[in-house]
Structure formats: C-alpha cells, structure tokens
Design a protein around this motif. Structure first.
Motif, PDB file in Angstrom:
ATOM      1  N   SER A 134      41.355  48.571  38.072  1.00 29.99           N
ATOM      2  CA  SER A 134      40.361  48.067  39.018  1.00 29.99           C
ATOM      3  C   SER A 134      39.620  46.897  38.392  1.00 29.99           C
ATOM      4  CB  SER A 134      39.364  49.164  39.415  1.00 29.99           C
ATOM      5  OG  SER A 134      38.420  49.377  38.379  1.00 29.99           O
ATOM      6  N   MET A 135      38.695  46.303  39.134  1.00 27.28           N
ATOM      7  CA  MET A 135      37.886  45.203  38.607  1.00 27.28           C
ATOM      8  C   MET A 135      37.058  45.643  37.412  1.00 27.28           C
ATOM      9  SD  MET A 135      38.381  42.286  40.071  1.00 27.28           S
ATOM     10  CE  MET A 135      36.920  41.311  39.800  1.00 27.28           C
ATOM     11  N   VAL A 136      36.756  46.925  37.300  1.00 31.33           N
ATOM     12  CA  VAL A 136      35.973  47.428  36.172  1.00 31.33           C
ATOM     13  C   VAL A 136      36.685  47.153  34.854  1.00 31.33           C
ATOM     14  CG1 VAL A 136      35.036  49.529  35.108  1.00 31.33           C
ATOM     15  CG2 VAL A 136      34.809  49.176  37.566  1.00 31.33           C
TER      16      VAL A 136
ATOM     17  N   GLN B 171      37.979  51.784  47.016  1.00 32.29           N
ATOM     18  CA  GLN B 171      39.319  51.562  46.463  1.00 32.29           C
ATOM     19  C   GLN B 171      40.144  52.833  46.638  1.00 32.29           C
ATOM     20  OE1 GLN B 171      39.358  50.240  42.379  1.00 32.29           O
ATOM     21  NE2 GLN B 171      41.584  50.088  42.328  1.00 32.29           N
TER      22      GLN B 171
ATOM     23  N   LEU C 184      44.395  47.213  40.695  1.00 32.86           N
ATOM     24  CA  LEU C 184      43.667  46.065  41.224  1.00 32.86           C
ATOM     25  C   LEU C 184      44.470  45.395  42.332  1.00 32.86           C
ATOM     26  CD1 LEU C 184      41.304  44.014  40.991  1.00 32.86           C
ATOM     27  CD2 LEU C 184      42.722  42.777  39.353  1.00 32.86           C
TER      28      LEU C 184
ATOM     29  N   VAL D 141      37.925  42.822  47.637  1.00 25.35           N
ATOM     30  CA  VAL D 141      38.363  43.585  46.469  1.00 25.35           C
ATOM     31  C   VAL D 141      37.498  44.847  46.423  1.00 25.35           C
ATOM     32  CG1 VAL D 141      38.681  43.639  43.969  1.00 25.35           C
ATOM     33  CG2 VAL D 141      38.930  41.475  45.203  1.00 25.35           C
ATOM     34  N   ASN D 142      38.082  45.965  46.787  1.00 23.54           N
ATOM     35  CA  ASN D 142      37.382  47.242  46.694  1.00 23.54           C
ATOM     36  C   ASN D 142      37.495  47.721  45.248  1.00 23.54           C
ATOM     37  OD1 ASN D 142      36.877  47.326  49.523  1.00 23.54           O
ATOM     38  ND2 ASN D 142      38.956  48.016  49.830  1.00 23.54           N
ATOM     39  N   THR D 143      36.396  48.217  44.701  1.00 20.22           N
ATOM     40  CA  THR D 143      36.378  48.611  43.294  1.00 20.22           C
ATOM     41  C   THR D 143      35.831  50.024  43.142  1.00 20.22           C
ATOM     42  OG1 THR D 143      36.033  46.308  42.660  1.00 20.22           O
ATOM     43  CG2 THR D 143      35.568  47.972  40.993  1.00 20.22           C
ATOM     44  N   GLY D 144      36.674  50.920  42.652  1.00 15.36           N
ATOM     45  CA  GLY D 144      36.266  52.304  42.409  1.00 15.36           C
ATOM     46  C   GLY D 144      36.118  53.098  43.692  1.00 15.36           C
TER      47      GLY D 144
END
Length: 115
Positions: free
Chosen positions: A52-54, A96, A101, A88-91
């Motif tokens: 993910s973006m994290v 997400q 990603l 962009v969905n994150t977590g």
C-alpha cells in the motif's frame, strides 16, 4: 522484483489470471476494473508487490511519478475528454480492498455525482 504468490494483482501482472489489458511495460500493468464505477475505470498496478502507500519510500518516487504521468495519457487514449478521478485507497480504513498498491483512473459520466 518482489511478488506475493497469494496476491491477486501479482497473479494478474504475471499473466496467471486474465485481464483486459490497457497498457503494460516492465514495471506497470494497467487493466480494466471488473466492477467499473464509470464507463472508463482502469486499475494501474506496479508489477513489484508494494502492499500500500504506507510502504512507499523515496526509492519508489520514479515509479510513482511514471504512474501518475501515464494515467492522463491513457485516459485520453481511452476517450476520456471531460476529466477523470484518480484514486488511491490506502489501508482498510481508506477503503483498500486488495493488498497491492493500485491507482484507480475513473472517467466518463459521473455516477458518484449527486443528481
């Protein structure tokens, strides 16, 4: 390049699961979403497994820049001329659903707009 053998997007990028491809190179795959929100809805994924973006770091900047520059070009090629959404969905709390990603590029008449 790292991959996750249990990740559906890694399997799609490896050609183990079919997709309706829009674009592909050595780093990126773009394909039509199987549950589109609008007439044009594609997913752009890096072929390397980034959950993910994290987990994105400075080393990913060239890849992410390439992805963001490619999106508008592909939307034009797909006939989107009046704007589009880039999501962009994150977590889990960010919506997400797949732990790889991915960027949604969504265009055409806006079903999410209030009538």
């Amino acid at each position: 390049m790292s991959t996750d053998p249990n990740c559906i997007f890694c399997k799609i990028a490896a050609g183990q699961i079919p997709s309706r491809k829009v674009y592909e190179d050595e780093e990126i795959l773009v394909f039509h979403d199987i549950h589109p929100w609008a007439p044009v809805h594609v997913l752009m994924v890096p072929k390397a497994h980034i959950p993910s973006m994290v987990e994105v770091g400075p080393e990913h900047a060239p890849l992410l820049g390439k992805m963001m520059a490619l999106g508008p070009r592909l939307m034009r090629e797909l006939g989107v001329s009046n704007g589009f959404r880039t999501i962009v969905n994150t977590g889990a709390d960010g919506g997400q659903e797949v732990g790889h990603l991915h960027i949604h590029f969504i265009g055409g008449p806006r079903p999410w707009a209030k009538g």
